[in-house]
Design an enzyme around this catalytic site. Structure first.
Site, PDB file in Angstrom:
ATOM      1  N   ARG A  36      38.194  34.077  24.886  1.00 31.20           N
ATOM      2  CA  ARG A  36      37.848  33.911  26.389  1.00 31.20           C
ATOM      3  C   ARG A  36      37.867  32.504  26.936  1.00 31.20           C
ATOM      4  NH1 ARG A  36      34.764  38.704  26.677  1.00 31.20           N
ATOM      5  NH2 ARG A  36      35.000  38.789  28.894  1.00 31.20           N
ATOM      6  N   LYS A  64      48.594  33.403  34.823  1.00 26.33           N
ATOM      7  CA  LYS A  64      48.252  34.581  34.129  1.00 26.33           C
ATOM      8  C   LYS A  64      47.343  35.626  34.656  1.00 26.33           C
ATOM      9  CE  LYS A  64      46.641  36.262  29.344  1.00 26.33           C
ATOM     10  NZ  LYS A  64      46.347  35.721  27.996  1.00 26.33           N
ATOM     11  N   ILE A  83      45.920  42.855  26.430  1.00 23.84           N
ATOM     12  CA  ILE A  83      45.240  41.908  27.201  1.00 23.84           C
ATOM     13  C   ILE A  83      44.594  40.764  26.480  1.00 23.84           C
ATOM     14  CG2 ILE A  83      43.307  41.667  28.876  1.00 23.84           C
ATOM     15  CD1 ILE A  83      45.913  43.087  30.077  1.00 23.84           C
ATOM     16  N   ARG A 105      29.537  36.052  29.109  1.00 27.72           N
ATOM     17  CA  ARG A 105      30.675  35.350  29.481  1.00 27.72           C
ATOM     18  C   ARG A 105      30.998  35.306  30.992  1.00 27.72           C
ATOM     19  NH1 ARG A 105      29.917  36.558  25.359  1.00 27.72           N
ATOM     20  NH2 ARG A 105      29.929  35.166  23.557  1.00 27.72           N
ATOM     21  N   ASP A 153      39.492  48.090  28.602  1.00 24.65           N
ATOM     22  CA  ASP A 153      38.085  48.406  28.602  1.00 24.65           C
ATOM     23  C   ASP A 153      37.992  50.038  28.243  1.00 24.65           C
ATOM     24  OD1 ASP A 153      36.694  46.537  31.059  1.00 24.65           O
ATOM     25  OD2 ASP A 153      37.426  46.042  29.076  1.00 24.65           O
ATOM     26  N   CYS A 191      33.982  35.410  21.658  1.00 33.18           N
ATOM     27  CA  CYS A 191      33.202  36.532  21.529  1.00 33.18           C
ATOM     28  C   CYS A 191      33.801  37.419  20.512  1.00 33.18           C
ATOM     29  CB  CYS A 191      32.741  37.087  22.771  1.00 33.18           C
ATOM     30  SG  CYS A 191      34.209  38.005  23.488  1.00 33.18           S
ATOM     31  N   SER A 228      43.895  37.223  35.650  1.00 36.63           N
ATOM     32  CA  SER A 228      42.678  37.176  35.096  1.00 36.63           C
ATOM     33  C   SER A 228      41.654  37.571  36.070  1.00 36.63           C
ATOM     34  CB  SER A 228      42.493  35.607  34.671  1.00 36.63           C
ATOM     35  OG  SER A 228      41.010  35.483  34.705  1.00 36.63           O
ATOM     36  N   VAL A 229      41.165  38.501  35.686  1.00 39.56           N
ATOM     37  CA  VAL A 229      39.958  39.137  36.738  1.00 39.56           C
ATOM     38  C   VAL A 229      38.965  37.987  36.962  1.00 39.56           C
ATOM     39  CG1 VAL A 229      38.089  40.931  36.863  1.00 39.56           C
ATOM     40  CG2 VAL A 229      40.106  41.532  35.950  1.00 39.56           C
ATOM     41  N   LYS A 260      29.131  47.723  36.349  1.00 43.88           N
ATOM     42  CA  LYS A 260      28.597  46.674  36.068  1.00 43.88           C
ATOM     43  C   LYS A 260      29.438  45.396  36.508  1.00 43.88           C
ATOM     44  CE  LYS A 260      30.090  45.369  31.721  1.00 43.88           C
ATOM     45  NZ  LYS A 260      30.409  44.060  31.598  1.00 43.88           N
ATOM     46  N   ASN A 261      30.870  45.487  36.303  1.00 44.23           N
ATOM     47  CA  ASN A 261      31.940  44.523  36.420  1.00 44.23           C
ATOM     48  C   ASN A 261      32.163  44.298  38.064  1.00 44.23           C
ATOM     49  OD1 ASN A 261      31.880  44.098  33.963  1.00 44.23           O
ATOM     50  ND2 ASN A 261      33.866  45.174  33.464  1.00 44.23           N
ATOM     51  N   ARG A 319      24.066  46.906  27.181  1.00 42.38           N
ATOM     52  CA  ARG A 319      24.807  46.069  28.103  1.00 42.38           C
ATOM     53  C   ARG A 319      25.632  46.591  29.240  1.00 42.38           C
ATOM     54  NH1 ARG A 319      28.650  41.785  25.844  1.00 42.38           N
ATOM     55  NH2 ARG A 319      28.546  41.406  28.017  1.00 42.38           N
TER      56      ARG A 319
HETATM   57  C1  EPZ Z   1      36.754  40.964  32.953  1.00 42.25           C
HETATM   58  O1  EPZ Z   1      36.737  39.938  32.172  1.00 42.25           O
HETATM   59  C2  EPZ Z   1      35.911  42.026  32.477  1.00 42.25           C
HETATM   60  N1  EPZ Z   1      34.562  41.333  32.583  1.00 42.25           N
HETATM   61  C3  EPZ Z   1      36.090  42.516  31.108  1.00 42.25           C
HETATM   62  O2  EPZ Z   1      35.464  43.653  30.836  1.00 42.25           O
HETATM   63  C4  EPZ Z   1      37.624  43.196  31.091  1.00 42.25           C
HETATM   64  O3  EPZ Z   1      38.205  43.747  29.811  1.00 42.25           O
HETATM   65  C5  EPZ Z   1      38.601  42.031  31.478  1.00 42.25           C
HETATM   66  O4  EPZ Z   1      38.252  41.438  32.905  1.00 42.25           O
HETATM   67  C6  EPZ Z   1      40.154  42.693  31.681  1.00 42.25           C
HETATM   68  O5  EPZ Z   1      40.306  43.649  32.742  1.00 42.25           O
HETATM   69  C7  EPZ Z   1      33.829  41.630  33.860  1.00 42.25           C
HETATM   70  O6  EPZ Z   1      34.374  41.996  34.653  1.00 42.25           O
HETATM   71  C8  EPZ Z   1      32.600  40.986  33.526  1.00 42.25           C
HETATM   72  P1  EPZ Z   1      40.241  37.966  32.162  1.00 42.25           P
HETATM   73  P2  EPZ Z   1      37.330  38.450  32.072  1.00 42.25           P
HETATM   74  O7  EPZ Z   1      40.205  36.691  32.640  1.00 42.25           O
HETATM   75  O8  EPZ Z   1      37.410  38.344  33.670  1.00 42.25           O
HETATM   76  C9  EPZ Z   1      42.677  35.426  29.153  1.00 42.25           C
HETATM   77  C10 EPZ Z   1      33.665  44.883  29.724  1.00 42.25           C
HETATM   78  O9  EPZ Z   1      33.961  45.665  28.683  1.00 42.25           O
HETATM   79  N2  EPZ Z   1      42.115  34.209  30.092  1.00 42.25           N
HETATM   80  O10 EPZ Z   1      40.862  39.356  33.081  1.00 42.25           O
HETATM   81  O11 EPZ Z   1      36.980  37.716  31.312  1.00 42.25           O
HETATM   82  C11 EPZ Z   1      41.597  36.180  28.465  1.00 42.25           C
HETATM   83  O12 EPZ Z   1      41.454  35.523  27.450  1.00 42.25           O
HETATM   84  C12 EPZ Z   1      34.505  43.357  29.887  1.00 42.25           C
HETATM   85  O13 EPZ Z   1      33.043  45.037  30.622  1.00 42.25           O
HETATM   86  C13 EPZ Z   1      42.886  33.054  29.790  1.00 42.25           C
HETATM   87  O14 EPZ Z   1      43.699  32.923  28.804  1.00 42.25           O
HETATM   88  O15 EPZ Z   1      38.851  38.727  31.537  1.00 42.25           O
HETATM   89  C14 EPZ Z   1      42.316  37.551  28.244  1.00 42.25           C
HETATM   90  O16 EPZ Z   1      43.270  37.447  27.353  1.00 42.25           O
HETATM   91  C15 EPZ Z   1      35.102  43.082  28.548  1.00 42.25           C
HETATM   92  N3  EPZ Z   1      42.493  32.034  30.581  1.00 42.25           N
HETATM   93  C16 EPZ Z   1      42.981  37.789  29.536  1.00 42.25           C
HETATM   94  O17 EPZ Z   1      43.243  36.341  30.172  1.00 42.25           O
HETATM   95  C17 EPZ Z   1      41.450  32.064  31.501  1.00 42.25           C
HETATM   96  O18 EPZ Z   1      41.068  31.099  32.129  1.00 42.25           O
HETATM   97  C18 EPZ Z   1      42.211  38.546  30.424  1.00 42.25           C
HETATM   98  O19 EPZ Z   1      40.965  38.007  30.869  1.00 42.25           O
HETATM   99  C19 EPZ Z   1      40.732  33.393  31.522  1.00 42.25           C
HETATM  100  C20 EPZ Z   1      41.296  34.496  30.852  1.00 42.25           C
END
Ligand code: EPZ
Length: 418
Positions: free
Chosen positions: A121, A162, A328, A92, A306, A116, A164-165, A22-23, A398
């Protein structure tokens, strides 16, 4: 709303085929907006989220056909320049539309994702980098209003504050059309990010990865190419944990085991046995759990956030004072109160759960709260005596393709109830 009814106790015993990730599917389908033309993306899982993203892309003017896990996409122009709140609040991940669209068109408006079940997020990491690329950003009425006067985005030398994926994916996509060479540091390097890079390189983008530094040579345009999505490592990890928790055994096909290297090292320490059957096919079994007293979630290649909720279920009937620390997301324990309804002994101390084993768990009426937490409720139901009803199972739809059929194939007494 549909519910799941599971009769416990149950054991996982059977074979399943892992679906496409999915991701990886979501950013790759989104990245097709970077260019005119058509392409075919294979091994796309038939999920609520992928179907939903396809409706967003169609709403923006893309021609998309999705059948038998294959997406045929034709992107002549993005006729609509707004991603409405009604769409974005439900997924999101759609915020990563912003980078590629503002790289190709001079303006775009997308709803702020909002919070969420697992956290706020925020998108500051996305917006800070886009501003450096020359995008004007205004926040107005709950929308990000983005525009640029420059002909092409500026290439940037940027370090994410930080990991961030989503931000890594968003800015990589924007940089593919930027004017010059971008160097991005402190990037996320999940397999799903690497699969996006592999697709973009097939489309002609010049990208190199060196640990957490990614270099992108921008070009005037890309040529869409066909691609096969990687298997879903989180789906695989969820089923492996279900087999461990229920002391069963499961053959998993179409699984790139190297995508879960760190977690599997931990599972083996806890008693997981692995036998390679064929290419990308493994037999996993476990007949006793040796608990570990602390496991922490980390960015890839560390233990994935995850799989945190599913991991908790291993300790519900094993070990004492087992700790799992979530590093995370700031609020990713919303499944804990639901697990306690089965009789689990779990306490929450800031971002750490402490689990004490109990002799017995009993089936209960519980509510799915988020995608991964909902899978932990299925495992808890299999560890419990009696019937469990899980409501709001759209969360599961989902991210887990045909999960009820796959579990039935593994001997689980599970059925959907209207
Ligand atoms: C991706 O979400 C995945 N979703 C998430 O999987 C996964 O848990 C997450 O990466 C971490 O591995 C998809 O790929 C669609 P992040 P993402 O930006 O990109 C903070 C699932 O169950 N942050 O890596 O939204 C954020 O709040 C989902 O499949 C900021 O502070 O995650 C979090 O604490 C859930 N500012 C941390 O970074 C930003 O601008 C990591 O978030 C962006 C993120």
């Amino acid at each position: 709303m549909q519910e799941l009814v599971i009769k416990g106790p149950g054991k996982i015993n059977g074979t399943i085929e892992i679906s496409g990730s999915k991701n990886a599917s979501l950013p790759i389908l989104i990245s097709t907006v970077l260019s005119k033309g058509s392409c075919v993306i294979g091994n796309v899982p038939n999920l609520r989220d992928t179907k939903f993203l396809i409706s967003i892309l169609s709403n923006l003017g893309c021609k998309v056909n999705f059948k038998n896990n294959v997406v045929a996409i034709h992107n002549s122009t993005i006729s609509k320049k707004v991603a409405d709140y009604d769409y974005v609040r439900q997924m999101r991940a759609s915020i990563v539309l912003l980078g590629p669209i503002i790289a190709r068109y001079p303006s775009f408006k997308i709803a702020l994702p909002g919070g969420c079940a697992i956290g706020t997020r925020s998108i500051d990491l996305h917006l800070d980098a886009l501003k450096k690329m020359g995008v004007q950003i205004k926040i107005l009425n709950g929308y990000v209003v983005a525009s640029r006067k420059i002909k092409r985005l500026n290439a940037i030398n940027h370090r994410f504050s930080k990991i961030s994926v989503g931000a890594t994916q968003n800015i990589i996509m924007a940089a593919t059309l930027a004017n010059g060479i971008s160097i991005l540091k402190n990037c996320a390097i999940e397999p799903e990010v690497m699969d996006l890079i592999s697709f973009l390189m097939k489309c002609g983008s010049k990208i190199t990865v060196n640990q957490r530094t990614i270099k992108i040579i921008g070009s005037e345009n890309l040529n869409l190419s066909n691609h096969e999505i990687i298997p879903d490592r989180i789906e695989a990890g969820s089923y492996i944990l279900a087999a461990m928790a229920t002391k069963g055994k499961i053959t998993i096909k179409n699984f790139l085991i190297e995508h879960l290297e760190e977690p599997i090292k931990i599972f083996k320490k806890m008693g997981l046995k692995i036998k390679k059957i064929d290419t990308n096919e493994y037999l996993f079994s476990c007949n006793a759990i040796k608990p570990i007293n602390l496991i922490q979630t980390k960015e890839y290649p560390g233990f994935p956030t995850d799989l945190q909720a599913q991991l908790i279920t291993i300790f519900l009937k094993n070990g004492n004072k087992s700790k799992i620390k979530e590093n995370i997301f700031e609020n990713r324990f919303i499944h804990v109160p639901e697990l306690k309804r089965f009789g689990a002994d779990i306490t929450l101390n800031s971002n750490t759960v402490i689990v004490n084993k109990v002799k017995e768990l009993n089936g209960a009426e519980v509510m799915a709260t988020d995608l991964r937490g909902s899978f932990s409720l299925i495992i808890a139901a299999l560890l419990s005596k009696g019937e469990t009803t899980i409501s709001r199972i759209y969360h599961l739809d989902r991210g887990y393709e045909d999960f009820d059929l796959k579990l039935k194939q593994c001997g689980v007494n599970i059925k959907r109830k209207k």
